[in-house]
Design an enzyme around this catalytic site. Structure first.
Site, PDB file in Angstrom:
ATOM      1  CE  LYS A  29     -44.538  14.881  -0.381  1.00 33.24           C
ATOM      2  NZ  LYS A  29     -45.497  14.161   0.481  1.00 33.24           N
ATOM      3  CD  GLU A  87     -48.149   0.236   7.542  1.00 33.12           C
ATOM      4  OE1 GLU A  87     -48.234   0.960   6.537  1.00 33.12           O
ATOM      5  OE2 GLU A  87     -47.072   0.051   8.165  1.00 33.12           O
ATOM      6  NE  ARG A 118     -45.072  -1.437   6.425  1.00 23.88           N
ATOM      7  CZ  ARG A 118     -43.827  -1.048   6.160  1.00 23.88           C
ATOM      8  NH1 ARG A 118     -43.264  -1.394   5.030  1.00 23.88           N
ATOM      9  NH2 ARG A 118     -43.152  -0.322   7.017  1.00 23.88           N
TER      10      ARG A 118
END
Length: 642
Positions: free
Chosen positions: A285, A371, A399
């Site tokens: 990253k 979630e 979600r």
């Protein structure tokens, strides 16, 4: 800020068709120029940086090897798609990212044929790519489905549900696992690159397929023993046992920044007759930009910044951010209450749980992008006597709605939902706006729904939620900073379902929920200047309603207006239902509801979004005056006020 960089090779590439005209030896230069252009653009606009820099080479390789847009490329989450946008005809607009009327910060179907599927939430890419792949297979149309999914997104169960179903796609489905945290694989080098090329080759894939068919013909016992032995050996060599169990041919890990490794492997995968295939790519990253490499988390999402120094443009000092007020308040409450826990789904700093975790690391849980698990985990904690706070963005809590209903509300478990990013969110646009939580929570039996008007109210509501043990309770608060009120040293426990009068008047009543209260007070000033005495109430609760207060306001004022930062079906709908059930809607009442419009609002500055939604002071005044004018005209005509 810097000027547009010198990118002679990138200047010749407007679409992937142009890219595919280049020689393989030119791709390294193209990737370097693409990285430079990405850094320059995000320096101007702000946005997601580290994730995009990590997939520059991968983006080049995919568009070079595969026939996009005929091959349908789906980026999971989509925040890493800026290099993709530059290569797919949108470079001229790349410095409008996340601005009103500009490019979305995520993939968007209406924006380009190279964005076949909109993505701004996590872990949907494999399901979508599977849909494209199977549709092409059934219709005998060319084209593969290609999903690029990060290792973080693989923490969500939906990714595995899709993989479990992927065999139906055959070789039409390619999943590229972008492992940018080194969380799965050890460092990779020449040997692993060689192995990846070998096991992705046509000959090797054919042998694997032949072996599988042969094993199926022998007895169940022999099949089981042989299968386990073969699985164990292959797993030791490649690390792909899990994915092979799910029906994928596993290839990798390979260096995602080495085009000499990437290109031949992807070419083998493209031409494979067996499938589906998972390619495990390891990336870094922030690759190629030292400030992002050295601080990947801080450069995940950035403000405008100086490209040379990496210094971000800081907003002037102001009131504390709402999520920090929540996190610090919860940490203080937990000092005196060992039952308080905090749960977040991969957003510790975004929800303020990082503040809590610093003070109480053993009671802070980041469950990853999961979630559904977060909510049911919190339900289990609550059932065992703990006081869990489930801190999730409004749009992400959607979600887990089934878990909110079945695992929390039906069982009446005291899970505390701290709902961040409630309301409009500016540059992140429709996919991240917290538009629906009032409607989807206030409809549930047993649920308490609060909305903080300012940061002081958030402190009180956090304490109220902590002390509420008789069922589930939610508190919502927006993105950004508070309004500048003094924070209470000692929080108050609010009476459930009771609002407050902020300003007393006689003719007009404004019933506010949440941080539109400041605009309601401005509107009251403007109405008073017109001689219209105005009451402003902060209802605090969308559920249960303060029926006594609402009844009084509706029966003693000529015009009443509700205002909320939520979609239709929320506070206004509940007030109208109460008024109807109570017989309050008659010839003497003018009741109007103000809420978010029935559409998905694109990215823009928050103040512009709220203006477009007609939720600012001037629109409250206009709503009141329109109601009064209609009322007066009806009386003058001898009609009935209704």
């Amino acid at each position: 800020m810097s000027d547009v960089p010198h990118t002679p090779l990138l200047d010749t590439v407007d679409t992937p068709a142009d890219l595919r005209k280049l020689k393989p030896s030119q791709l390294r230069q193209l990737a370097d120029e693409l990285r430079t252009e990405t850094i320059s653009a995000v320096g101007v606009t702000g946005g997601h940086l580290g994730s995009g820099l990590g997939v520059v080479e991968l983006t080049v390789a995919i568009h070079y090897v595969f026939n996009t847009p005929e091959d349908r490329l789906v980026w999971d989450v989509g925040h890493q798609c800026y290099p993709h946008k530059i290569l797919t005809g949108r470079r001229s607009r790349i410095r409008t990212l996340r601005m009103g009327g500009g490019l979305s910060g995520f993939t968007k179907r209406s924006e380009s044929e190279y964005d076949p599927f909109g993505a701004a939430h996590s872990s949907t890419s494999i399901s979508a790519a599977l849909g494209f792949a199977v549709a092409n297979k059934l219709s005998d149309a060319p084209g593969k489905g290609i999903a690029v999914i990060g290792d973080g997104a693989m923490s969500a169960g939906m990714a595995y549900e899709a993989m479990n179903n992927a065999e139906a796609a055959g070789n039409r489905l390619v999943v590229i696992l972008n492992d940018n945290d080194m969380s799965i694989a050890p460092p990779v080098g020449g040997l692993s690159a060689y192995l990846a090329r070998l096991i992705s080759s046509h000959e090797y894939l054919g042998l694997r397929s032949l072996a599988k068919r042969a094993i199926r013909r022998v007895s169940r016992r022999l099949s089981s023993v042989a299968g386990k032995a073969e699985e164990y050996a292959r797993g030791m060599a490649t690390g792909g046992t899990l994915f092979e169990e799910l029906g994928f041919y596993y290839v990798g890990p390979i260096d995602g920044h080495n085009l000499d490794h990437l290109i031949p492997v992807l070419e083998n995968v493209r031409d494979a007759e067996e499938g589906p295939i998972l390619v495990h790519v390891v990336t870094q990253k922030g690759k190629g930009y030292a400030p992002a490499e050295n601080s990947a988390d801080k450069y995940h999402g950035v403000q405008k910044f100086d490209v040379i120094t990496g210094a971000q443009v800081k907003a002037p000092p102001g009131p504390p951010a709402y999520q920090n007020v929540f996190g610090e308040t919860l940490a203080k409450l937990a000092d005196a209450d060992s039952r308080i826990c905090a749960i977040t789904a991969a957003m510790p700093s975004g929800t303020g749980v990082d503040k809590f975790a610093k003070a109480h690391p053993d009671r802070a849980f980041d469950v990853g992008i999961a979630e559904q698990h977060a909510v049911t985990f919190a339900a289990g904690l609550a059932a065992q006597g703990m006081r869990p706070f489930c801190a999730i963005y409004s749009t992400f809590l959607q979600r887990a709605y089934d878990q909110v209903v079945h695992d929390v509300a039906i069982q009446n478990l005291p899970v505390r939902f701290a709902i961040d990013r409630a309301g409009l969110v500016g540059a992140d646009g429709a996919t991240h706006a917290g538009s629906f939580d009032i409607a989807y929570l206030a409809t549930l039996p047993n649920m308490v729904v609060m909305a903080a008007a300012d940061e002081a109210e958030l402190v009180h509501m956090t304490y109220t939620a902590a002390e509420h043990d008789s069922g589930p309770i939610a508190l919502r608060y927006p993105r950004g900073n508070g309004v500048g009120v003094e924070l209470p040293q000692v929080p108050q426990k609010l009476e459930i379902g009771k609002g407050r009068i902020v300003r007393e008047g006689k003719k007009v009543a404004i019933l506010s929920l949440g941080t539109r209260l400041a605009e309601a007070l401005k509107a009251a000033d403007a109405l008073e200047a017109r001689g219209l005495s105005t009451t402003v109430a902060d209802l605090r609760f969308a559920k249960p309603l303060d029926e006594e207060l609402i009844r009084r306001l509706l029966t003693t004022h000529e015009v009443a207006v509700t205002i909320e930062e939520g979609a239709i079906g929320g506070l206004g709908a509940h007030v109208l239902t109460f008024a109807s059930d109570a017989g309050l809607i008659d010839a003497g009442l003018k009741l109007r509801t103000m809420r978010l419009p029935d559409l998905f609002q694109d990215q823009d500055k928050p103040e512009k979004q709220y203006d477009d939604a007609r939720l600012n002071a001037e629109h409250i005044v206009d709503t009141v005056l329109t109601a009064l004018r209609w009322n007066e005209a009806a009386v003058a005509d001898g009609g009935v006020r209704a």
